[in-house]
Design a protein around this motif. Structure first.
Motif, PDB file in Angstrom:
ATOM      1  N   LEU A 192      51.322 102.288  35.771  1.00  0.00           N
ATOM      2  CA  LEU A 192      51.751 103.531  35.123  1.00  0.00           C
ATOM      3  C   LEU A 192      50.749 103.959  34.070  1.00  0.00           C
ATOM      4  O   LEU A 192      50.195 103.125  33.340  1.00  0.00           O
ATOM      5  CB  LEU A 192      53.128 103.330  34.484  1.00  0.00           C
ATOM      6  CG  LEU A 192      54.221 102.841  35.431  1.00  0.00           C
ATOM      7  CD1 LEU A 192      55.498 102.554  34.652  1.00  0.00           C
ATOM      8  CD2 LEU A 192      54.476 103.857  36.531  1.00  0.00           C
ATOM      9  N   ARG A 193      50.539 105.270  33.986  1.00  0.00           N
ATOM     10  CA  ARG A 193      49.635 105.838  32.976  1.00  0.00           C
ATOM     11  C   ARG A 193      50.405 106.862  32.150  1.00  0.00           C
ATOM     12  O   ARG A 193      51.258 107.580  32.669  1.00  0.00           O
ATOM     13  CB  ARG A 193      48.428 106.491  33.633  1.00  0.00           C
ATOM     14  CG  ARG A 193      47.592 105.483  34.389  1.00  0.00           C
ATOM     15  CD  ARG A 193      46.220 106.009  34.735  1.00  0.00           C
ATOM     16  NE  ARG A 193      45.442 104.970  35.386  1.00  0.00           N
ATOM     17  CZ  ARG A 193      44.764 104.028  34.759  1.00  0.00           C
ATOM     18  NH1 ARG A 193      44.751 103.998  33.438  1.00  0.00           N
ATOM     19  NH2 ARG A 193      44.092 103.123  35.428  1.00  0.00           N
ATOM     20  N   GLN A 248      60.404 107.487  29.866  1.00  0.00           N
ATOM     21  CA  GLN A 248      59.816 106.435  29.036  1.00  0.00           C
ATOM     22  C   GLN A 248      58.337 106.678  28.749  1.00  0.00           C
ATOM     23  O   GLN A 248      57.660 105.838  28.178  1.00  0.00           O
ATOM     24  CB  GLN A 248      60.005 105.078  29.721  1.00  0.00           C
ATOM     25  CG  GLN A 248      61.466 104.672  29.808  1.00  0.00           C
ATOM     26  CD  GLN A 248      61.636 103.367  30.554  1.00  0.00           C
ATOM     27  OE1 GLN A 248      61.146 102.334  30.102  1.00  0.00           O
ATOM     28  NE2 GLN A 248      62.324 103.405  31.679  1.00  0.00           N
ATOM     29  N   GLY A 249      57.822 107.845  29.170  1.00  0.00           N
ATOM     30  CA  GLY A 249      56.459 108.223  28.808  1.00  0.00           C
ATOM     31  C   GLY A 249      55.425 108.114  29.910  1.00  0.00           C
ATOM     32  O   GLY A 249      54.261 108.431  29.691  1.00  0.00           O
ATOM     33  N   ALA A 250      55.828 107.675  31.092  1.00  0.00           N
ATOM     34  CA  ALA A 250      54.871 107.576  32.199  1.00  0.00           C
ATOM     35  C   ALA A 250      54.603 108.968  32.771  1.00  0.00           C
ATOM     36  O   ALA A 250      55.526 109.739  33.010  1.00  0.00           O
ATOM     37  CB  ALA A 250      55.406 106.659  33.291  1.00  0.00           C
ATOM     38  N   SER A 251      53.335 109.292  32.963  1.00  0.00           N
ATOM     39  CA  SER A 251      52.950 110.588  33.524  1.00  0.00           C
ATOM     40  C   SER A 251      52.451 110.467  34.961  1.00  0.00           C
ATOM     41  O   SER A 251      52.572 111.396  35.740  1.00  0.00           O
ATOM     42  CB  SER A 251      51.858 111.238  32.687  1.00  0.00           C
ATOM     43  OG  SER A 251      52.366 111.589  31.432  1.00  0.00           O
ATOM     44  N   GLU A 277      46.615 103.169  30.687  1.00  0.00           N
ATOM     45  CA  GLU A 277      47.582 102.347  31.416  1.00  0.00           C
ATOM     46  C   GLU A 277      48.642 101.823  30.452  1.00  0.00           C
ATOM     47  O   GLU A 277      48.333 101.376  29.352  1.00  0.00           O
ATOM     48  CB  GLU A 277      46.888 101.190  32.124  1.00  0.00           C
ATOM     49  CG  GLU A 277      47.819 100.467  33.063  1.00  0.00           C
ATOM     50  CD  GLU A 277      47.123  99.597  34.078  1.00  0.00           C
ATOM     51  OE1 GLU A 277      47.831  98.858  34.770  1.00  0.00           O
ATOM     52  OE2 GLU A 277      45.888  99.644  34.185  1.00  0.00           O
ATOM     53  N   MET A 278      49.878 101.886  30.890  1.00  0.00           N
ATOM     54  CA  MET A 278      51.007 101.452  30.071  1.00  0.00           C
ATOM     55  C   MET A 278      51.350  99.999  30.398  1.00  0.00           C
ATOM     56  O   MET A 278      51.298  99.595  31.555  1.00  0.00           O
ATOM     57  CB  MET A 278      52.224 102.345  30.352  1.00  0.00           C
ATOM     58  CG  MET A 278      51.986 103.811  30.043  1.00  0.00           C
ATOM     59  SD  MET A 278      53.362 104.869  30.544  1.00  0.00           S
ATOM     60  CE  MET A 278      54.666 104.280  29.478  1.00  0.00           C
ATOM     61  N   THR A 279      51.717  99.229  29.377  1.00  0.00           N
ATOM     62  CA  THR A 279      52.173  97.861  29.606  1.00  0.00           C
ATOM     63  C   THR A 279      53.688  97.801  29.727  1.00  0.00           C
ATOM     64  O   THR A 279      54.232  96.844  30.267  1.00  0.00           O
ATOM     65  CB  THR A 279      51.713  96.923  28.465  1.00  0.00           C
ATOM     66  OG1 THR A 279      52.190  97.444  27.227  1.00  0.00           O
ATOM     67  CG2 THR A 279      50.192  96.835  28.442  1.00  0.00           C
ATOM     68  N   GLU A 280      54.370  98.801  29.228  1.00  0.00           N
ATOM     69  CA  GLU A 280      55.826  98.936  29.340  1.00  0.00           C
ATOM     70  C   GLU A 280      56.129 100.365  29.761  1.00  0.00           C
ATOM     71  O   GLU A 280      55.461 101.286  29.290  1.00  0.00           O
ATOM     72  CB  GLU A 280      56.512  98.646  27.996  1.00  0.00           C
ATOM     73  CG  GLU A 280      56.388  97.214  27.540  1.00  0.00           C
ATOM     74  CD  GLU A 280      57.165  96.224  28.378  1.00  0.00           C
ATOM     75  OE1 GLU A 280      58.214  96.605  28.944  1.00  0.00           O
ATOM     76  OE2 GLU A 280      56.724  95.080  28.487  1.00  0.00           O
ATOM     77  N   PRO A 281      57.058 100.606  30.616  1.00  0.00           N
ATOM     78  CA  PRO A 281      57.910  99.634  31.296  1.00  0.00           C
ATOM     79  C   PRO A 281      57.144  98.877  32.362  1.00  0.00           C
ATOM     80  O   PRO A 281      56.143  99.360  32.891  1.00  0.00           O
ATOM     81  CB  PRO A 281      58.998 100.502  31.915  1.00  0.00           C
ATOM     82  CG  PRO A 281      58.343 101.823  32.149  1.00  0.00           C
ATOM     83  CD  PRO A 281      57.354 101.978  31.036  1.00  0.00           C
TER      84      PRO A 281
END
Length: 75
Positions: free
Chosen positions: A10-11, A46-49, A17-21
């Motif tokens: 997820l970015r 949760q902020g993923a684009s 890159e996101m570590t959560e979720p």
């Protein structure tokens, strides 16, 4: 034999890159894509684009844009 590993990366809106979720790891592409189809709204909240599907560490497809905004109808 170890089955293939499919996982979504997820970015956020800045492309980082996101570590959560955290996303589960799947043994086949169908299950990975089905999970994203069921989960994309929560991930976007949760902020993923963007979600990018990886198979054993290699990107397997173009990223999928995650947005809960509705596009205006064409004129």
């Amino acid at each position: 034999m170890i089955p293939p590993r499919w996982v979504w990366h997820l970015r956020d809106a800045q492309g980082d890159e996101m570590t959560e979720p955290r996303c589960p790891v799947f043994t086949n592409r169908f299950d990975a894509e089905q999970w994203l189809g069921e989960s994309w709204r929560d991930l976007a909240r949760q902020g993923a684009s963007v979600a990018e599907l990886y198979n054993d560490g290699t990107q397997a497809a173009a990223g999928v844009v995650l947005s809960t905004e509705v596009a205006p109808p064409p004129r």
